[in-house]
Motif scaffolding. Structure first.
Motif, short mmCIF file in Angstrom:
data_model
loop_
_atom_site.label_atom_id
_atom_site.label_comp_id
_atom_site.label_asym_id
_atom_site.label_seq_id
_atom_site.Cartn_x
_atom_site.Cartn_y
_atom_site.Cartn_z
N GLY A 17 -36.49 -0.27 58.70
CA GLY A 17 -35.39 0.12 59.56
C GLY A 17 -34.06 -0.41 59.07
O GLY A 17 -33.04 0.26 59.16
N ALA A 18 -34.07 -1.64 58.51
CA ALA A 18 -32.83 -2.22 58.00
C ALA A 18 -32.25 -1.38 56.88
O ALA A 18 -31.04 -1.18 56.78
N TYR A 24 -27.42 -3.50 56.90
CA TYR A 24 -28.08 -4.78 56.62
C TYR A 24 -27.19 -5.71 55.81
O TYR A 24 -26.53 -5.31 54.85
N VAL A 25 -27.18 -7.01 56.21
CA VAL A 25 -26.52 -8.08 55.46
C VAL A 25 -27.51 -9.24 55.40
O VAL A 25 -27.97 -9.72 56.44
N ARG A 28 -27.21 -16.16 54.24
CA ARG A 28 -26.16 -16.75 53.40
C ARG A 28 -26.65 -17.11 52.01
O ARG A 28 -25.93 -16.93 51.03
N ILE A 29 -27.88 -17.61 51.90
CA ILE A 29 -28.36 -18.03 50.59
C ILE A 29 -28.37 -16.88 49.60
O ILE A 29 -27.94 -17.03 48.44
N TRP A 30 -28.80 -15.68 50.04
CA TRP A 30 -28.87 -14.55 49.12
C TRP A 30 -27.48 -14.01 48.83
O TRP A 30 -27.21 -13.55 47.72
N ARG A 31 -26.58 -14.10 49.81
CA ARG A 31 -25.18 -13.73 49.55
C ARG A 31 -24.59 -14.68 48.50
O ARG A 31 -23.79 -14.28 47.66
N GLY A 32 -25.01 -15.97 48.57
CA GLY A 32 -24.52 -16.94 47.58
C GLY A 32 -25.00 -16.62 46.17
O GLY A 32 -24.22 -16.72 45.22
N PHE A 33 -26.26 -16.24 46.04
CA PHE A 33 -26.75 -15.85 44.72
C PHE A 33 -25.99 -14.64 44.20
O PHE A 33 -25.66 -14.56 43.01
N GLY A 72 -21.68 -3.94 52.14
CA GLY A 72 -21.96 -3.08 51.00
C GLY A 72 -23.34 -3.21 50.42
O GLY A 72 -23.55 -2.93 49.23
N TRP A 73 -24.35 -3.59 51.24
CA TRP A 73 -25.71 -3.74 50.73
C TRP A 73 -26.46 -2.41 50.78
O TRP A 73 -26.51 -1.75 51.83
#
Length: 366
Positions: A17-18, A24-25, A28-33, A72-73
């Protein structure tokens, strides 16, 4: 652009569904990578085992078009990554066979892979005892027979028996010599005093069931009834060298033989523990001294595992402030990391991905 693949389970699966909502966002950890990868000139691809299509040389991955990863994912098809970081959870039964097999498949294509298979505790003791790390290790050896245990126990007041593939402090026994040939056997907070015949029977049964490392027991520094050790996180960066990402002190549960958080331990900060140590009249060594011991170990282990990228090393002090390396975790939990340590970890990790990709290093080191 160099493609850095991170294979893990945290992001939604294909067809979820996401994915369909388009809003979907990730955490934080994956945004950091993602954002740190961009700083190193990388496109970071997040995907699962089932998203890889070797036949067509592609992967169905999540990426973001925004610099900070806050928007923008989207999921789409991309060529296979130039370097792979496998981040599947360990769990009590180990990694899934599919994840392990996928790592090997990437390696066979000459794609460098982070997190090579690691050594068990007995193998580490043997390798590091023959290196410059020896001065930081308690005495120990693989416990292949009861005599290996009793022999070390004769030379030291206490020893620890550790499952060679154990994690999170599970299954560790503390053995202490007592008068009249008796031995105190402690597991967690339970302790029994047994005679020689009973002790040999217990050890024989254990060694038939599982492989162990027997290691010298140390008189570690304590805060009250709480044993102290320090999780030192070390990572390789864009220069291929080892760097410290920080230190997190841990306090074992009251009377516990281990300091693991999963076994009732707690975490504190270097600042707080240092202040307490100064007030007690026994200051801690500098953080740099503890970090350097861990960095030396990382450099030695790189000789055997060239794509080894990070370690969580438990460093301890005895009552004379001598430094010892107690345990090596190739997949250290992030629960101990402060926000600043996490930022440093993501920056070093993405930098090391760039280093491996640029070198075209082989990951066939299993």
């Amino acid at each position: 652009m160099t493609r850095f693949g991170i294979m893990q389970l945290a992001l939604p699966a294909r067809g979820s569904g996401a994915e369909r909502s388009g809003t979907y966002v990730p955490d934080r950890i994956w945004r950091g990578f993602h954002s740190d990868g961009r700083k190193h000139g990388l496109q970071v691809l997040f995907f699962r085992v089932e998203d890889v299509d070797f036949a067509r040389g592609r992967v169905h991955a999540w990426t973001s078009s925004s610099p900070d990863g806050r928007s923008g994912w989207r999921r789409g098809w991309h060529p296979l990554p130039h370097v792979l970081y496998e981040n599947y959870p360990i769990g009590p039964k180990g990694k899934s066979r599919r994840a392990v097999g996928m790592k090997r498949a990437f390696a066979r294509l000459g794609i460098p892979v982070f997190n090579p298979s690691f050594f068990n505790k007995a193998e580490l003791q043997r390798l590091l005892s023959a290196s410059e790390v020896r001065r930081f290790l308690p005495a120990g050896k693989a416990a292949r027979s009861v005599s290996d245990v009793t022999g070390l126990l004769r030379r030291h007041r206490s020893v620890y028996l550790k499952p060679v593939n154990g994690t999170q402090g599970r299954g560790i026994l503390e053995l202490k010599r007592r008068s009249h040939g008796r031995v105190k056997v402690k597991s967690g907070k339970r302790a029994d005093r047994v005679g020689r015949k009973e002790f040999i029977r217990i050890m024989s049964r254990l060694l038939r069931r599982e492989r162990y490392l027997v290691q010298e027991g140390l008189s570690l520094r304590k805060k009250g009834r709480h044993k102290i050790d320090f999780r030192v996180i070390v990572h390789r960066g864009a220069d291929g060298r080892w760097h410290s990402a920080g230190i997190r002190p841990k306090l074992g549960g009251s009377g516990s033989i281990v300091t693991n958080i999963h076994a009732g331990g707690s975490k504190t900060t270097w600042t707080r523990l240092s202040a307490w140590a100064r007030r007690s009249g026994r200051p801690l060594p500098s953080a740099r001294r503890l970090e350097e011991a861990a960095l030396v170990a990382g450099r030695v282990l790189t000789r055997f595992r060239p794509t080894l990228s990070h370690l969580g090393i438990d460093v301890a002090l005895d009552r004379r402030n001598r430094i010892f390396l107690l345990d090596f975790n190739p997949v250290p939990g992030r629960g101990l990391l402060t926000p600043s340590m996490m930022k440093r970890v993501t920056y070093l990790t993405t930098g090391f991905a760039k280093y491996l990709a640029s070198r075209g290093a082989s990951a066939r080191n299993r």
